[in-house]
Design a protein around this motif. Structure first.
Motif, mmCIF file in Angstrom:
data_model
loop_
_atom_site.group_PDB
_atom_site.id
_atom_site.type_symbol
_atom_site.label_atom_id
_atom_site.label_comp_id
_atom_site.label_asym_id
_atom_site.label_seq_id
_atom_site.Cartn_x
_atom_site.Cartn_y
_atom_site.Cartn_z
ATOM 1 N N GLN A 1 6.875 6.610 -1.293
ATOM 2 C CA GLN A 1 7.533 7.151 -2.484
ATOM 3 C C GLN A 1 7.809 8.637 -2.217
ATOM 4 N N TYR A 2 9.094 8.971 -2.139
ATOM 5 C CA TYR A 2 9.463 10.344 -1.813
ATOM 6 C C TYR A 2 9.694 11.157 -3.080
ATOM 7 N N PRO A 3 9.309 12.449 -3.061
ATOM 8 C CA PRO A 3 9.375 13.281 -4.254
ATOM 9 C C PRO A 3 10.803 13.676 -4.627
ATOM 10 N N PRO A 4 10.999 14.090 -5.878
ATOM 11 C CA PRO A 4 12.313 14.560 -6.313
ATOM 12 C C PRO A 4 12.827 15.723 -5.465
ATOM 13 N N SER A 5 11.926 16.486 -4.862
ATOM 14 C CA SER A 5 12.339 17.630 -4.041
ATOM 15 C C SER A 5 12.989 17.210 -2.725
ATOM 16 N N LEU A 6 12.850 15.938 -2.329
ATOM 17 C CA LEU A 6 13.460 15.470 -1.086
ATOM 18 C C LEU A 6 14.912 15.075 -1.375
ATOM 19 N N THR A 7 15.812 15.963 -1.007
ATOM 20 C CA THR A 7 17.234 15.727 -1.269
ATOM 21 C C THR A 7 17.896 15.089 -0.054
ATOM 22 N N PRO A 8 18.940 14.293 -0.282
ATOM 23 C CA PRO A 8 19.615 13.642 0.842
ATOM 24 C C PRO A 8 20.176 14.656 1.835
ATOM 25 N N ASP B 1 -12.918 16.818 6.518
ATOM 26 C CA ASP B 1 -12.804 17.554 7.771
ATOM 27 C C ASP B 1 -11.394 18.062 8.059
ATOM 28 N N LEU B 2 -10.420 17.648 7.251
ATOM 29 C CA LEU B 2 -9.038 18.093 7.455
ATOM 30 C C LEU B 2 -8.581 19.114 6.413
ATOM 31 N N ARG B 3 -9.414 19.443 5.481
ATOM 32 C CA ARG B 3 -8.990 20.294 4.355
ATOM 33 C C ARG B 3 -8.580 21.703 4.753
ATOM 34 N N GLY B 4 -9.145 22.243 5.802
ATOM 35 C CA GLY B 4 -8.770 23.585 6.226
ATOM 36 C C GLY B 4 -7.709 23.599 7.312
ATOM 37 N N HIS B 5 -7.225 22.431 7.679
ATOM 38 C CA HIS B 5 -6.251 22.309 8.771
ATOM 39 C C HIS B 5 -4.879 22.806 8.300
ATOM 40 N N PRO B 6 -4.141 23.499 9.155
ATOM 41 C CA PRO B 6 -2.777 23.914 8.779
ATOM 42 C C PRO B 6 -1.909 22.688 8.451
ATOM 43 N N ARG B 7 -1.001 22.845 7.529
ATOM 44 C CA ARG B 7 -0.084 21.762 7.154
ATOM 45 C C ARG B 7 1.026 21.697 8.192
ATOM 46 N N ASP B 8 0.781 20.976 9.281
ATOM 47 C CA ASP B 8 1.732 20.917 10.378
ATOM 48 C C ASP B 8 1.847 19.482 10.894
ATOM 49 N N ASP B 9 2.608 19.309 11.970
ATOM 50 C CA ASP B 9 2.799 17.968 12.539
ATOM 51 C C ASP B 9 1.495 17.364 13.032
ATOM 52 N N VAL C 1 0.830 -1.210 0.000
ATOM 53 C CA VAL C 1 0.000 0.000 0.000
ATOM 54 C C VAL C 1 0.860 1.254 0.000
ATOM 55 N N LYS C 2 0.608 2.075 -0.983
ATOM 56 C CA LYS C 2 1.337 3.337 -1.113
ATOM 57 C C LYS C 2 0.854 4.333 -0.061
ATOM 58 N N ALA C 3 1.796 5.043 0.536
ATOM 59 C CA ALA C 3 1.469 6.054 1.544
ATOM 60 C C ALA C 3 0.845 7.272 0.872
ATOM 61 N N HIS C 4 -0.011 7.942 1.614
ATOM 62 C CA HIS C 4 -0.654 9.165 1.132
ATOM 63 C C HIS C 4 0.401 10.211 0.797
ATOM 64 N N SER C 5 0.120 11.022 -0.203
ATOM 65 C CA SER C 5 1.083 12.015 -0.693
ATOM 66 C C SER C 5 1.587 12.952 0.402
ATOM 67 N N LEU C 6 0.724 13.370 1.294
ATOM 68 C CA LEU C 6 1.155 14.304 2.335
ATOM 69 C C LEU C 6 2.124 13.642 3.312
ATOM 70 N N LEU C 7 1.987 12.337 3.520
ATOM 71 C CA LEU C 7 2.893 11.625 4.421
ATOM 72 C C LEU C 7 4.302 11.487 3.851
ATOM 73 N N THR C 8 4.441 11.717 2.545
ATOM 74 C CA THR C 8 5.752 11.598 1.912
ATOM 75 C C THR C 8 6.326 12.945 1.483
ATOM 76 N N GLY C 9 5.620 14.012 1.780
ATOM 77 C CA GLY C 9 6.132 15.337 1.452
ATOM 78 C C GLY C 9 5.819 15.820 0.049
ATOM 79 N N HIS C 10 4.944 15.115 -0.658
ATOM 80 C CA HIS C 10 4.536 15.581 -1.985
ATOM 81 C C HIS C 10 3.560 16.757 -1.847
ATOM 82 N N PRO C 11 3.533 17.628 -2.839
ATOM 83 C CA PRO C 11 2.465 18.632 -2.850
ATOM 84 C C PRO C 11 1.122 17.894 -2.858
#
Length: 197
Positions: free
Chosen positions: A129-136, A92-100, A73-83
C-alpha cells in the motif's frame, strides 16, 4: 470462472472484537484466529505494516488455520515509503540510517517472517500500500519495481493512495508489466472503477 475469496482486514479489528462476534472461549489471540478461520478462507494480515512479525508468530498463524486458508500480508510501512516511527522497526535497527541497506535488511526479515506461511501453503498475496505522497513518475516506478524484484517469486498487489495513479494512462501497463494486482479502495478521493491487471 475463478474463485473469489472473501475475508476482512485482520482478525483483531477493534470493531470486530467489540461486536461480540467471537464466542466465549475464542477471545484470546489463538482462539480468535481459529474461530475466524472457520468463517472465512482469507484474511489481510495488516499488523506487519506496523511491526514485523517473527517467524515464530507466523508459524503459529499457519498452525491455527486449516489447509486452504490464505493470509494476504501487508508490507511494512518503511518498505512502501510511508513515514515510519522508530518504534515500528526491530529494536536493533532503530538507530540505523534510513537508506538502501536498511530497506534490504528489513526486506530480508519480512521475507523470513513470511516463510512459515509460504512453506505451509498459507501465503496469499503481498500487499504493498503506497502513500498519497508517492506520485506517478519514473522515480516512483523505480521504487515500486525494486519492491517487485524483491518479491519476484510471490504474488504482488499494489494499492495506490494517490488518485493521480488511477488517472494516469501509464498505470495499467506498468502494473501489467510488473505482474501486479491492482487493489481498489473504497475512498472518497479515489475512483471506484478498478483496473484489471
Amino acid at each position: 470462472m475463478a474463485n473469489i475469496l472473501i475475508g476482512t482486514c485482520g482478525w483483531t479489528d477493534r470493531a470486530l472484537l467489540a461486536s461480540g462476534w467471537y464466542p466465549p472461549g475464542h477471545r484470546d489471540t489463538e482462539g480468535r484466529l481459529r474461530h475466524y478461520a472457520t468463517r472465512f478462507p482469507l484474511v489481510e494480515a495488516d499488523s506487519p505494516y506496523y511491526a514485523l512479525p517473527t517467524p515464530r508468530t507466523t508459524t503459529h498463524w499457519a498452525e491455527r488455520t486449516p489447509d486452504g486458508f490464505r493470509f494476504d500480508v501487508k508490507a511494512h510501512s518503511l518498505l512502501t515509503g510511508h513515514p515510519t516511527r522508530p518504534s515500528a522497526l526491530p529494536e536493533d535497527l532503530r538507530g540505523h540510517p534510513r537508506d538502501d541497506a536498511l530497506l534490504t535488511e528489513l526486506w530480508t526479515r519480512y521475507a523470513a517472517a513470511l516463510d512459515p506461511l509460504r512453506r505451509a501453503g498459507r501465503l496469499g498475496t503481498l500487499l504493498f500500500q503506497y502513500p498519497p505522497s508517492l506520485t506517478p513518475g519514473p522515480a516512483a516506478e523505480t521504487f515500486i519495481r525494486a519492491a517487485r524484484e524483491r518479491a519476484r517469486d510471490w504474488p504482488f498487489a499494489v494499492e495506490f493512495r494517490n488518485p493521480a495513479w488511477w488517472h494516469s494512462a501509464r498505470t495499467l501497463p506498468f502494473l501489467t508489466d510488473l505482474g501486479a494486482t491492482a487493489v481498489s479502495v473504497d475512498a472518497p478521493t479515489l475512483p471506484p472503477t478498478p483496473l484489471v491487471t
